[in-house]
Scaffold this motif. Structure first.
Motif, PDB file in Angstrom:
ATOM      1  N   ARG A  68       0.847  -1.176   0.000  1.00 21.11           N
ATOM      2  CA  ARG A  68       0.000   0.000   0.000  1.00 21.11           C
ATOM      3  C   ARG A  68       0.890   1.236   0.000  1.00 21.11           C
ATOM      4  N   GLY A  72       2.148   4.625   2.772  1.00 17.74           N
ATOM      5  CA  GLY A  72       3.454   4.564   3.427  1.00 17.74           C
ATOM      6  C   GLY A  72       3.506   3.413   4.410  1.00 17.74           C
ATOM      7  N   GLN A  75       4.622  -1.692   8.463  1.00 15.37           N
ATOM      8  CA  GLN A  75       4.179  -2.064   9.811  1.00 15.37           C
ATOM      9  C   GLN A  75       5.392  -2.358  10.696  1.00 15.37           C
ATOM     10  N   THR A  76       5.345  -1.853  11.892  1.00 11.46           N
ATOM     11  CA  THR A  76       6.426  -2.121  12.847  1.00 11.46           C
ATOM     12  C   THR A  76       6.290  -3.557  13.341  1.00 11.46           C
ATOM     13  N   GLU A 100      -2.244   6.197  19.314  1.00  9.92           N
ATOM     14  CA  GLU A 100      -1.490   5.796  18.115  1.00  9.92           C
ATOM     15  C   GLU A 100      -2.264   6.365  16.938  1.00  9.92           C
ATOM     16  N   THR A 102      -1.865   6.525  13.695  1.00  7.70           N
ATOM     17  CA  THR A 102      -2.007   5.711  12.472  1.00  7.70           C
ATOM     18  C   THR A 102      -1.615   4.289  12.881  1.00  7.70           C
ATOM     19  N   GLU A 126      -6.842   4.431  12.216  1.00  9.31           N
ATOM     20  CA  GLU A 126      -6.221   3.771  11.063  1.00  9.31           C
ATOM     21  C   GLU A 126      -7.174   3.874   9.875  1.00  9.31           C
ATOM     22  N   ASN A 160      -9.392   8.796   9.117  1.00 10.45           N
ATOM     23  CA  ASN A 160      -8.284   9.406   8.387  1.00 10.45           C
ATOM     24  C   ASN A 160      -7.569  10.394   9.302  1.00 10.45           C
ATOM     25  N   VAL A 161      -6.282  10.202   9.458  1.00  9.42           N
ATOM     26  CA  VAL A 161      -5.511  11.052  10.374  1.00  9.42           C
ATOM     27  C   VAL A 161      -5.647  12.536  10.020  1.00  9.42           C
ATOM     28  N   ASN A 183       4.223   5.100  14.401  1.00 15.41           N
ATOM     29  CA  ASN A 183       5.099   5.059  13.246  1.00 15.41           C
ATOM     30  C   ASN A 183       4.257   5.543  12.084  1.00 15.41           C
ATOM     31  N   ASN A 199      -4.267  10.697  -0.549  1.00 12.55           N
ATOM     32  CA  ASN A 199      -3.930  10.538   0.870  1.00 12.55           C
ATOM     33  C   ASN A 199      -3.017  11.669   1.348  1.00 12.55           C
TER      34      ASN A 199
HETATM   35  C1  LIG Z   1       4.322   3.052   8.599  1.00 10.56           C
HETATM   36  S1  LIG Z   1       2.745   2.272   8.832  1.00 10.56           S
HETATM   37  C2  LIG Z   1       2.821   2.020  10.555  1.00 10.56           C
HETATM   38  C3  LIG Z   1       1.652   1.350  11.153  1.00 10.56           C
HETATM   39  C4  LIG Z   1       1.716   1.250  12.672  1.00 10.56           C
HETATM   40  N1  LIG Z   1       1.734   2.578  13.253  1.00 10.56           N
HETATM   41  C5  LIG Z   1       2.927   0.469  13.104  1.00 10.56           C
HETATM   42  O1  LIG Z   1       3.822   1.098  13.681  1.00 10.56           O
HETATM   43  O2  LIG Z   1       3.008  -0.707  12.817  1.00 10.56           O
HETATM   44  C6  LIG Z   1       1.670   3.635   8.566  1.00 10.56           C
HETATM   45  C7  LIG Z   1       0.217   3.334   8.777  1.00 10.56           C
HETATM   46  O3  LIG Z   1      -0.509   4.533   8.515  1.00 10.56           O
HETATM   47  C8  LIG Z   1      -1.724   4.216   7.878  1.00 10.56           C
HETATM   48  N2  LIG Z   1      -2.184   5.415   7.183  1.00 10.56           N
HETATM   49  C9  LIG Z   1      -1.729   5.931   6.023  1.00 10.56           C
HETATM   50  N3  LIG Z   1      -2.401   7.042   5.701  1.00 10.56           N
HETATM   51  C10 LIG Z   1      -3.298   7.244   6.707  1.00 10.56           C
HETATM   52  C11 LIG Z   1      -4.279   8.230   6.936  1.00 10.56           C
HETATM   53  N4  LIG Z   1      -4.472   9.217   6.079  1.00 10.56           N
HETATM   54  N5  LIG Z   1      -5.011   8.146   8.061  1.00 10.56           N
HETATM   55  C12 LIG Z   1      -4.829   7.125   8.963  1.00 10.56           C
HETATM   56  N6  LIG Z   1      -3.922   6.149   8.764  1.00 10.56           N
HETATM   57  C13 LIG Z   1      -3.155   6.210   7.657  1.00 10.56           C
HETATM   58  C14 LIG Z   1      -1.324   3.065   6.961  1.00 10.56           C
HETATM   59  O4  LIG Z   1      -2.434   2.329   6.554  1.00 10.56           O
HETATM   60  C15 LIG Z   1      -0.371   2.279   7.844  1.00 10.56           C
HETATM   61  O5  LIG Z   1      -1.039   1.329   8.604  1.00 10.56           O
END
Ligand SMILES: C[S@@+](CC[C@H](N)C(=O)[O-])C[C@H]1O[C@@H](n2cnc3c(N)ncnc32)[C@H](O)[C@@H]1O
Length: 579
Positions: A68, A72, A75-76, A100, A102, A126, A160-161, A183, A199
């Protein structure tokens, strides 16, 4: 098919099988789930509960996930999330509220739950529904295994963040000791632009630039940086901690902009992680940790995440943004304005035909073609990778210097250098195909980065591509100056002794410390003209005695030392005369 591409553990599936009758009424299910695991509104509609009812007759499905990019999505892993949470809770263990923003598959949320018995509230947001479910099921799984564990109130929100009202959340949680952990997406606005993604934040005043320009105009900004800024803005007044895994470049920007933002953050730490190992990506990233609701400060301590080895303290110091406060303190005396103008080398954008080697009396270019040229316009050429030695008059490559200054007519080549003209004309297609607009309307075979300074016999040169701050003294070959390509920077001298003294000064411990103190080693092109133009030669010279230089430069006489001293005392406006 809500649950098609999510992982539900066998324990959670078993739980729903045993409580299958509850799923026919999602409100009853929600009540039961809240008691067991603290999650509010586990199902947001009857439809969601009914679909799960259908799902539980199937086996636990493990489906490969689509990449995806626009989200971005990195996943951590559980282990890293746990280590980050452990470290964060070690610093402060009385958090009551965890956010958290996102949350992805929820590894940070779970890691936080495992760290503390005093949590009262958890919120995860999320955008990707399957991850929302995965987080919920993961939490349920944990509480099914740990029935007596502390149960905070938990909201895992599909949202949506960029639209979520964090201000309101901050208001309603203002009396809770807060941990903002996570993250955020690893993606930049221009990457999103290139795949036409939506996004992105709505038009807003990002980094104090107005409107849309704020989002797209200021080149390339990182979504992770945007989310960090929103979090700091909303939660700076909360007692607590901000702990994000983000790119190093974002941390640098946050600390650099802290001068203007004045967020109430203090004791910031940057702990470098191995992103290849953790995320299988080649981006320098770290855990950035800072204390909220404090007297603002403007520096950040850097460590290795795994060994906790202290590396440096960077940030604002004496009104300068530096990479090493300690080294800058020792060497800031030479932070000024260079009397010599640092130049970049020759640019031709035509390396296949303009860079060649000498072989058995003729030349061979990058296309493997052999040819002959008159000597006049042929010069030795050094590239960044050639600048590894202390001193050189040797080179692997040669080039044709068609002009003495930018824009000079090149007709003279046809009249006086037939072999050179024949070769250049035979390659005209390559020259004409050069994309950069700087070549438009210019004489045939034009080059850039050329002027009187290019013909200085002695040059002090450094690579702009590499991290090394070592300078090479480049001497002529049979009195013909050697050129540098446009990845290098240099200053030029007519006289070897003047060049040797300048070389001694720039490679001295003092200047080296200064350069290392202002260069952020993992930023791109960190050695550039702006950095080099800060070397104050007069101050560096004053710091040394003739005796110091004499030990390093053979046959150095006091007259040479004094001549150099006089030369650098001429006013900055006279500097053109010394190249
Ligand atoms: C780098 S990943 C990290 C996920 C989680 N925080 C972790 O540490 O495993 C970024 C996450 O942000 C989510 N994301 C991306 N755009 C977003 C948005 N506009 N609003 C909310 N979440 C979003 C993605 O789907 C993804 O799960």
């Amino acid at each position: 098919m809500i649950y098609d591409d999510i992982n539900i553990s066998s324990l959670a599936l078993e739980f729903f099988k045993e409580n299958v009758e509850n799923l026919s009424n999602y409100n009853t299910s929600n009540e039961l789930l809240r008691k067991i695991c603290g999650i509010n509104n586990f199902f947001t509609s009857q439809n969601e509960a009914t679909e799960l009812l259908e799902k539980i007759t199937e086996e636990n499905s493990i489906v490969s996930e689509p990449f995806r990019r626009e989200y971005g999505d990195f996943q951590t892993n559980e282990n890293l999330a746990l280590q980050v949470a452990e470290y964060t809770f070690l610093k402060r263990n009385d958090f009551e509220f965890v956010l958290e923003p996102t949350c992805g598959k929820g590894n940070f949320i779970l890691a936080s739950i495992k760290q503390s018995n005093s949590l009262k509230k958890i919120v995860g947001v999320e955008i990707y529904q399957p991850y929302v479910w995965e987080t919920k099921f993961k939490i349920l799984d944990y509480y099914l295994l740990n029935l007596n564990a502390n149960k905070p109130e938990i909201d895992i929100i599909h949202g949506n963040v960029f639209e979520f009202d964090y201000n309101q959340l901050a208001e309603s949680t203002s009396n809770l000791k807060t941990l903002v952990i996570g993250n955020p997406p690893w993606v930049t606005n221009s990457e999103l632009g290139s795949i036409d993604s939506k996004n992105l934040p709505q038009k807003s005043n990002f980094k104090n630039h107005s409107g849309f320009e704020a989002i797209t105009g200021k080149g390339n900004f990182d979504i992770g940086e945007y989310i960090s800024l929103i979090m700091l803005k909303c939660f700076e007044n909360h007692i607590g901690t901000f702990a994000f895994l983000i790119k190093n470049s974002v941390v640098k920007n946050l600390i650099q902009d802290q001068k203007r933002n004045n967020f109430k953050i203090r004791h910031s730490e940057k702990l470098n992680i191995d992103s290849k190992k953790e995320f299988n990506v080649s981006v320098n990233a770290c855990l950035f940790l800072t204390n909220l609701n404090n007297e603002p400060d403007y520096t950040c301590e850097e460590f290795d995440f795994y060994s906790r080895e202290y590396l440096t303290t960077f940030g604002w110091y004496r009104d300068k943004f530096v990479y090493s406060v300690k080294d800058y303190d020792i060497s800031s005396i030479v932070d000024g304005k260079s009397i010599f103008t640092w130049r970049s080398g020759v640019k031709h954008d035509c390396s296949k035909v303009m860079e060649f080697e000498r072989m058995n009396g003729h030349f061979i270019n990058g296309l493997g073609e052999e040819f002959n040229l008159e000597k006049k316009l042929v010069f030795g050429l050094l590239k960044s990778s050639d600048l590894k030695t202390d001193k050189t008059n040797d080179y692997r490559k040669l080039t044709i210097i068609t002009q003495k200054k930018i824009g000079q007519e090149t007709n003279y080549i046809k009249d006086s250098l037939p072999l050179t003209y024949k070769y250049l004309s035979s390659q005209k297609d390559f020259f004409d195909k050069r994309k950069s607009s700087i070549y438009k309307g210019k004489p045939d075979f034009s080059i850039f980065g050329i002027g009187d300074y290019s013909f200085a016999k002695y040059k002090i040169a450094i690579s702009g591509l590499y991290k090394s701050t070592h300078f090479t003294l480049v001497c002529p070959e049979d009195s013909k100056p050697i050129m540098l390509d446009d990845t290098c920077y240099f200053i030029g001298f007519k006289n070897i002794k003047m060049a040797e003294i300048a070389h001694f000064l720039v490679n001295s411990d003092l200047v080296q410390k200064f350069l290392k103190s202002i260069i952020f080693s993992d930023s791109k092109r960190s050695i550039n003209k702006d950095t080099l133009m800060r070397i104050d030669f007069e101050k560096a010279y004053e710091n040394f005695e003739f005796e110091n230089a004499k030990d390093r430069i053979s046959d150095l006489k006091i007259e040479h030392w004094e001549e150099f001293g006089d030369m650098i005392k001429v006013s900055v406006s006279d500097q053109m005369s010394i190249f």
